[in-house]
Design an enzyme around this catalytic site. Structure first.
Site, PDB file in Angstrom:
ATOM      1  N   ARG A  78       0.847  -1.190   0.000  1.00 41.04           N
ATOM      2  CA  ARG A  78       0.000   0.000   0.000  1.00 41.04           C
ATOM      3  C   ARG A  78       0.884   1.242   0.000  1.00 41.04           C
ATOM      4  O   ARG A  78       1.761   1.391   0.834  1.00 41.04           O
ATOM      5  CB  ARG A  78      -0.922  -0.001   1.219  1.00 41.04           C
ATOM      6  CG  ARG A  78      -1.842   1.218   1.303  1.00 41.04           C
ATOM      7  CD  ARG A  78      -2.663   1.194   2.576  1.00 41.04           C
ATOM      8  NE  ARG A  78      -3.573   0.058   2.576  1.00 41.04           N
ATOM      9  CZ  ARG A  78      -3.985  -0.566   3.686  1.00 41.04           C
ATOM     10  NH1 ARG A  78      -3.529  -0.185   4.874  1.00 41.04           N
ATOM     11  NH2 ARG A  78      -4.817  -1.576   3.605  1.00 41.04           N
TER      12      ARG A  78
ATOM     13  N   GLY B 117     -16.020  -7.202   2.080  1.00 41.50           N
ATOM     14  CA  GLY B 117     -15.992  -8.650   2.284  1.00 41.50           C
ATOM     15  C   GLY B 117     -16.119  -9.095   3.720  1.00 41.50           C
ATOM     16  O   GLY B 117     -16.318 -10.288   3.985  1.00 41.50           O
TER      17      GLY B 117
ATOM     18  N   CYS C 232     -13.743  -2.110   4.753  1.00 38.09           N
ATOM     19  CA  CYS C 232     -12.834  -1.340   3.897  1.00 38.09           C
ATOM     20  C   CYS C 232     -13.581  -0.760   2.697  1.00 38.09           C
ATOM     21  O   CYS C 232     -13.169   0.252   2.141  1.00 38.09           O
ATOM     22  CB  CYS C 232     -11.683  -2.224   3.419  1.00 38.09           C
ATOM     23  SG  CYS C 232     -10.605  -2.789   4.755  1.00 38.09           S
ATOM     24  N   GLY C 233     -14.683  -1.389   2.314  1.00 39.04           N
ATOM     25  CA  GLY C 233     -15.504  -0.873   1.227  1.00 39.04           C
ATOM     26  C   GLY C 233     -16.477   0.205   1.657  1.00 39.04           C
ATOM     27  O   GLY C 233     -17.233   0.722   0.830  1.00 39.04           O
TER      28      GLY C 233
ATOM     29  N   ARG D 135      -4.546   2.485  17.361  1.00 40.59           N
ATOM     30  CA  ARG D 135      -5.270   1.935  16.201  1.00 40.59           C
ATOM     31  C   ARG D 135      -5.016   2.851  15.013  1.00 40.59           C
ATOM     32  O   ARG D 135      -4.398   3.911  15.143  1.00 40.59           O
ATOM     33  CB  ARG D 135      -6.776   1.860  16.524  1.00 40.59           C
ATOM     34  CG  ARG D 135      -7.577   0.862  15.674  1.00 40.59           C
ATOM     35  CD  ARG D 135      -7.259  -0.574  16.014  1.00 40.59           C
ATOM     36  NE  ARG D 135      -8.333  -1.479  15.599  1.00 40.59           N
ATOM     37  CZ  ARG D 135      -8.490  -1.981  14.379  1.00 40.59           C
ATOM     38  NH1 ARG D 135      -7.648  -1.643  13.432  1.00 40.59           N
ATOM     39  NH2 ARG D 135      -9.476  -2.816  14.111  1.00 40.59           N
ATOM     40  N   LYS D 136      -5.514   2.488  13.855  1.00 44.30           N
ATOM     41  CA  LYS D 136      -5.324   3.326  12.666  1.00 44.30           C
ATOM     42  C   LYS D 136      -6.031   4.665  12.842  1.00 44.30           C
ATOM     43  O   LYS D 136      -6.935   4.821  13.673  1.00 44.30           O
ATOM     44  CB  LYS D 136      -5.842   2.618  11.422  1.00 44.30           C
ATOM     45  CG  LYS D 136      -7.356   2.461  11.348  1.00 44.30           C
ATOM     46  CD  LYS D 136      -7.731   1.811  10.026  1.00 44.30           C
ATOM     47  CE  LYS D 136      -9.253   1.687   9.899  1.00 44.30           C
ATOM     48  NZ  LYS D 136      -9.648   1.077   8.615  1.00 44.30           N
TER      49      LYS D 136
END
Length: 594
Positions: free
Chosen positions: A140, A512, A517-518, A254-255
């Protein structure tokens, strides 16, 4: 405008200097937390103990920040991996070069090196696809504002081309590239290749700040409020210490996501970012009001909230640094589902959280928000796909639809050629997984639109349902995904289009797994992968259906409409939903009327 001069004050200091200054700040914070007068708006801070506001991390040799001994109980597995070995050492101490020489069989034989490839390499933007592509990695990138060049695109294409059928690329929902098929022995050379074309993958995964998002039409949009590129570039330079590594903010709980808003369209989705800069004027000076805490996670999702703070446009880094340090110092590191920054805001309360940020500002002051931001709340969000005039006379930009964001090496080589031949050698990536080609001379538009790539693969005029289609990686490559997404999203959409005709675009997002993430919660209709039993009792791939997400000034996160629908049964349900909620017309009736 933002300038690099202000950045130097906020890059990592020497470990000794940082350690002494941080200890002075820590003692000051604890005293202030319990001594606020009851008449203060922040009086609630007295309800939060000084002990709770003690930083849980401390700086060690090398500039790395490590969890203190007394806070090392009840940790989640990822925190334990960070404690066992500093992930940034793989980059800042060239550990990747040694790791790349070890065969995968030997790596798997020892927990430390196995954790290196499965977890710690994510700090370098490298994700091992152990479950579905053993020995291969997704890489990424960091691509502030989604702006890239033909040279960079050509280099990435050359990397994935070398891996044949295992290599491909995705445009992500954070305006970014991900390339697939990478092998461990090649990583040092690829990292050097990235550096040579001005790219980095550093700090793009795990508990780091993700790609800074901005307006994909920055600098070319006739109606933009502000060009976001200088700000996102400045943020990225700070976050990665000019691609050298910034260990002061690489051990977050965390992110953490950040965006800068540049247009009334809110292409950047501020409501799902941990920090969003909203353009606002105060006392005649341009700057930004701040939203904080937006996030999407498996168990909970929430929209960003006003911090009641404003920063001048020429000095945006200090508040970003202060917020990140507050999150790093005070955030929880137990249950992984409760470690995003909004959980900390909930625990402390917004005013106490704000006071902790203010204490970490260089002069100890954080201005209150401007009364209004500059966003036109009645603005109708524009479609950037297709041909549109730029603010520069005689030039246009062309928005290209990338089906579910997936590209092959040949597509990328062609995009690079088109950018050089018709534009200025530049491409823009969008959070909807599409690409904008800017700076096309109007007299060359017809020739560009006739190019085979635009006729056959990347249409500027996709159908109303396809143009809003977004899909995560799915279980083709991602080990966390429960269902296949990209091919299925395309097939379901095409099958639905055979049944109904919609009067306007409908944004459909696929993810998914519950990690989303979508970003299904921002979609008109979202599909989150799961498993269920069909009518015959067989376990099959399925999806929870979400409805009602909105982007723009009236943003709203979607609610669950129907749970655990077998994927094979989705088409008629989606077609009916489009008729009931979105004004679609059944094709049969449409044909009868004709």
């Amino acid at each position: 405008m933002a300038s690099s001069a202000s950045l130097q004050r906020f890059l990592p200091p020497s470990p000794h200097a940082a350690s002494s200054s941080s200890s002075r700040r820590r003692s000051g914070r604890a005293r202030a937390a319990v001594s606020m007068p009851s008449s203060s708006p922040a009086a609630a801070a007295s309800e939060v103990s000084a002990e709770r506001l003690e930083p849980r991390v401390e700086q060690r040799e090398g500039g790395y920040w490590v969890l203190k001994e007394k806070y090392r109980t009840g940790l989640n597995p990822q925190e334990k991996v960070k404690l066992e070995k500093e992930p940034m050492g793989l980059f800042m101490e060239d550990g990747i070069k040694d790791l790349a020489k070890i065969p995968m069989e030997e790596i798997d034989a020892a927990k430390l090196t196995k954790d290196d490839v499965d977890v710690r390499l994510k700090w370098l933007g490298l994700f091992h696809r152990r479950k579905h592509q053993y020995g291969r990695f997704m890489m990424r990138l960091k691509l502030p504002n989604g702006v890239t060049t033909s040279e960079q695109t050509r280099y990435l294409a050359s990397v994935i081309e070398a891996y044949g059928e295992d290599g491909c690329a995705d445009v992500t929902t954070r305006q970014n590239w991900q390339i697939r098929g990478v092998t461990l022995p090649d990583m040092p050379a690829i990292l050097e290749g990235l550096r040579s074309v001005g790219l980095t993958s550093l700090q793009s995964g795990m508990d780091n700040v993700r790609n800074p998002v901005g307006n994909p039409l920055a600098g070319i949009d006739p109606d933009e409020i502000v060009d976001t590129r200088p700000y996102t570039n400045l943020l990225s330079s700070y976050i990665t210490n000019n691609s050298q590594g910034n260990p002061t903010i690489t051990n977050l709980p965390r992110k953490w996501n950040v965006c800068v808003i540049g247009s009334h369209d809110l292409y950047e989705h501020p409501h799902i970012n941990d920090l969003a800069y909203m353009p606002a004027v105060k006392d005649g000076k341009f700057g930004f009001n701040l939203l904080v805490g937006g996030f999407i996670s498996p168990k909970r999702w929430g929209e960003a909230l006003p911090l009641d703070a404003w920063v001048p446009g020429d000095d945006i880094i200090p508040v970003c640094k202060a917020i990140l340090e507050a999150f790093r110092d005070l955030g929880n590191r137990g249950n992984r589902q409760k470690t995003r920054m909004m959980w900390l805001i909930d625990e402390l309360g917004m005013e106490v959280f704000r006071s902790e940020i203010e204490k970490r500002m260089p002069n100890g002051v954080l201005e209150r928000a401007a009364a209004e931001d500059l966003i036109d709340k009645k603005w109708e969000r524009r479609d950037y796909l297709g041909v549109h005039p730029q603010k520069q006379e005689g030039l246009s930009y062309v928005g290209l639809h990338v089906p579910v964001g997936r590209l092959q090496a040949s597509d990328m080589f062609e995009l690079a050629r088109l950018a050089d031949e018709y534009g200025s050698g530049e491409l823009r990536l969008t959070v909807e997984q599409n690409i904008v080609l800017p700076n096309v001379k109007n007299e060359r538009l017809d020739a560009l639109l006739a190019e085979p790539l635009l006729q056959e693969r990347l249409s500027p005029r996709p159908s109303l349902l396809l143009k809003g289609l977004v899909a995560c990686t799915g279980n083709q490559f991602c080990g966390q995904a429960i269902i296949e997404t990209k091919a299925r999203a395309l097939q379901v959409t095409r099958d639905v289009e055979k049944r109904v005709s919609v009067p306007r675009p409908v944004r459909m997002h696929w993810t998914g797994c519950p990690n989303s993430c979508g970003q299904v919660q921002v979609a008109d209709i979202g599909f989150m992968g799961c498993l269920t039993k069909d009518s015959e009792g067989k376990v099959v791939e399925a999806a929870d259906i979400f409805v009602g997400g909105r982007v723009g000034s009236d943003s709203h996160l979607a609610d669950v409409y129907k749970k655990a629908v077998p994927c094979k049964d989705l088409v008629p349900i989606v077609a009916d939903l489009l008729v009931e909620r979105f004004g679609a017309v059944p094709r049969e009736r449409e044909e009868d009327e004709e």
